[in-house]
Design a protein around this motif. Structure first.
Motif, PDB file in Angstrom:
ATOM      1  N   PRO A  59       6.033  10.505  18.302  1.00  0.00           N
ATOM      2  CA  PRO A  59       6.972   9.643  19.035  1.00  0.00           C
ATOM      3  C   PRO A  59       8.238   9.317  18.241  1.00  0.00           C
ATOM      4  O   PRO A  59       9.256   8.956  18.833  1.00  0.00           O
TER       5      PRO A  59
ATOM      6  N   TRP B  86       8.611  13.294  20.882  1.00  0.00           N
ATOM      7  CA  TRP B  86       7.485  13.545  21.791  1.00  0.00           C
ATOM      8  C   TRP B  86       6.911  12.194  22.190  1.00  0.00           C
ATOM      9  O   TRP B  86       6.178  11.588  21.451  1.00  0.00           O
ATOM     10  N   SER B  87       7.266  11.714  23.375  1.00  0.00           N
ATOM     11  CA  SER B  87       7.000  10.352  23.827  1.00  0.00           C
ATOM     12  C   SER B  87       7.803   9.390  22.936  1.00  0.00           C
ATOM     13  O   SER B  87       8.671   9.815  22.166  1.00  0.00           O
ATOM     14  N   HIS B  88       7.530   8.092  23.020  1.00  0.00           N
ATOM     15  CA  HIS B  88       8.198   7.128  22.158  1.00  0.00           C
ATOM     16  C   HIS B  88       7.415   5.822  22.158  1.00  0.00           C
ATOM     17  O   HIS B  88       6.515   5.627  22.972  1.00  0.00           O
TER      18      HIS B  88
ATOM     19  N   VAL C  63       2.660   3.025  22.026  1.00  0.00           N
ATOM     20  CA  VAL C  63       3.066   4.235  22.740  1.00  0.00           C
ATOM     21  C   VAL C  63       3.424   3.869  24.180  1.00  0.00           C
ATOM     22  O   VAL C  63       2.784   3.010  24.790  1.00  0.00           O
ATOM     23  N   SER C  64       4.427   4.507  24.711  1.00  0.00           N
ATOM     24  CA  SER C  64       4.842   4.243  26.089  1.00  0.00           C
ATOM     25  C   SER C  64       3.837   4.882  27.044  1.00  0.00           C
ATOM     26  O   SER C  64       4.002   6.028  27.472  1.00  0.00           O
TER      27      SER C  64
ATOM     28  N   GLU D  43       5.184   5.890  30.818  1.00  0.00           N
ATOM     29  CA  GLU D  43       6.361   6.726  31.043  1.00  0.00           C
ATOM     30  C   GLU D  43       6.004   7.920  31.927  1.00  0.00           C
ATOM     31  O   GLU D  43       5.057   8.654  31.646  1.00  0.00           O
TER      32      GLU D  43
ATOM     33  N   SER E  93       6.628  11.150  32.642  1.00  0.00           N
ATOM     34  CA  SER E  93       7.160  12.463  32.290  1.00  0.00           C
ATOM     35  C   SER E  93       6.013  13.330  31.805  1.00  0.00           C
ATOM     36  O   SER E  93       5.022  12.836  31.261  1.00  0.00           O
TER      37      SER E  93
ATOM     38  N   SER F  99       5.933  15.395  29.340  1.00  0.00           N
ATOM     39  CA  SER F  99       5.817  15.356  27.883  1.00  0.00           C
ATOM     40  C   SER F  99       5.039  14.127  27.424  1.00  0.00           C
ATOM     41  O   SER F  99       4.152  14.218  26.566  1.00  0.00           O
ATOM     42  N   SER F 100       5.363  12.973  28.005  1.00  0.00           N
ATOM     43  CA  SER F 100       4.672  11.741  27.631  1.00  0.00           C
ATOM     44  C   SER F 100       3.200  11.794  28.035  1.00  0.00           C
ATOM     45  O   SER F 100       2.323  11.369  27.276  1.00  0.00           O
ATOM     46  N   HIS F 101       2.932  12.317  29.236  1.00  0.00           N
ATOM     47  CA  HIS F 101       1.542  12.433  29.683  1.00  0.00           C
ATOM     48  C   HIS F 101       0.746  13.352  28.760  1.00  0.00           C
ATOM     49  O   HIS F 101      -0.409  13.060  28.429  1.00  0.00           O
TER      50      HIS F 101
ATOM     51  N   TYR G 197       1.287  13.891  25.594  1.00  0.00           N
ATOM     52  CA  TYR G 197       1.042  13.208  24.321  1.00  0.00           C
ATOM     53  C   TYR G 197      -0.067  12.174  24.454  1.00  0.00           C
ATOM     54  O   TYR G 197      -0.954  12.089  23.586  1.00  0.00           O
TER      55      TYR G 197
END
Length: 213
Positions: free
Chosen positions: A152, A156-158, A170-171, A174, A176, A178-180, A182
């Motif tokens: 993050p 890769w996520s944040h 971790v978000s 979110e 997206s 990419s976030s899913h 991660y």
């Protein structure tokens, strides 16, 4: 991400006071208890066994959470808002995730060590004290944790505010791909696998004990 971060308050003033009281208690008790473990470990040589290296690693990571993480959310709860901006949020989310995974991985390794020790005793074989394996496990636990909590920080996520807005993680929400990806990877490799290994080892340990009985 902007250098400032001030999400709207999500609790009443009374709610923030209760939250700060809980966080303050966790911070003080967690730091004191783990510091006591470190003092006992340094004072008594008999406690310096290979398996206790893993327990010491857990105590160190938990104490660091209290010092570097809980203290920030405690101060923010007293002010009813996150005080440390976007960069502070990234720092808080990273260190809390990192130290938490270190503790979880250490517990997983500890469960395997207890199981393998019992099997060794049941086979009536001698097992010499060996610090190399526990020390290697300690190093691997930190490297593994950093491997999964650093993404993050590089896109890769944040890390973002969570809960009452006085802590960050971790978000999770979110929307997206990419976030899913991660979040799923983090769940599988940093929670699912360690917990599954602990369940397996302790289940085998229980079966072995019953067989001996």
């Amino acid at each position: 991400m902007n250098s400032t971060l001030s999400p709207p308050a999500r609790l009443s003033v009374a709610g923030f006071r209760v939250l700060s009281g809980c966080l303050g208690s966790i911070m003080v008790l967690g730091f004191t208890n783990n510091l006591l473990v470190l003092i006992l470990f340094c004072r008594f040589k008999t406690l310096r066994t290979p398996v206790n290296m893993l327990l010491l690693n857990i105590s160190v990571s938990d104490m660091l959470v209290c010092v570097c993480g809980t203290s920030l959310s405690f101060a923010s709860s007293l002010s009813n808002r996150w005080l440390y901006g976007a960069h502070g949020c990234m720092w808080y989310g990273f260190i809390n995730s990192c130290f938490g995974i270190v503790s979880l991985v250490s517990l997983s390794v500890l469960s395997y060590d207890r199981y393998s020790t019992l099997i060794t005793l049941m086979l009536c074989t001698k097992r010499r004290p060996d610090f190399r394996r526990p020390l290697a496990a300690v190093v691997v636990s930190w490297l593994y944790s950093v491997l999964w909590t650093a993404p993050p920080l590089v896109g890769w996520s944040h890390y973002a505010p969570e809960g009452a807005g006085t802590s960050c993680s971790v978000s999770w929400t979110e929307a997206s791909a990419s976030s899913h990806a991660y979040v799923i990877s983090l769940f599988v490799f940093c929670l699912g696998i360690p917990v599954a290994s602990m369940v397996y080892c302790y289940a085998r340990l229980l079966i072995a004990v019953r067989q001996v009985g």
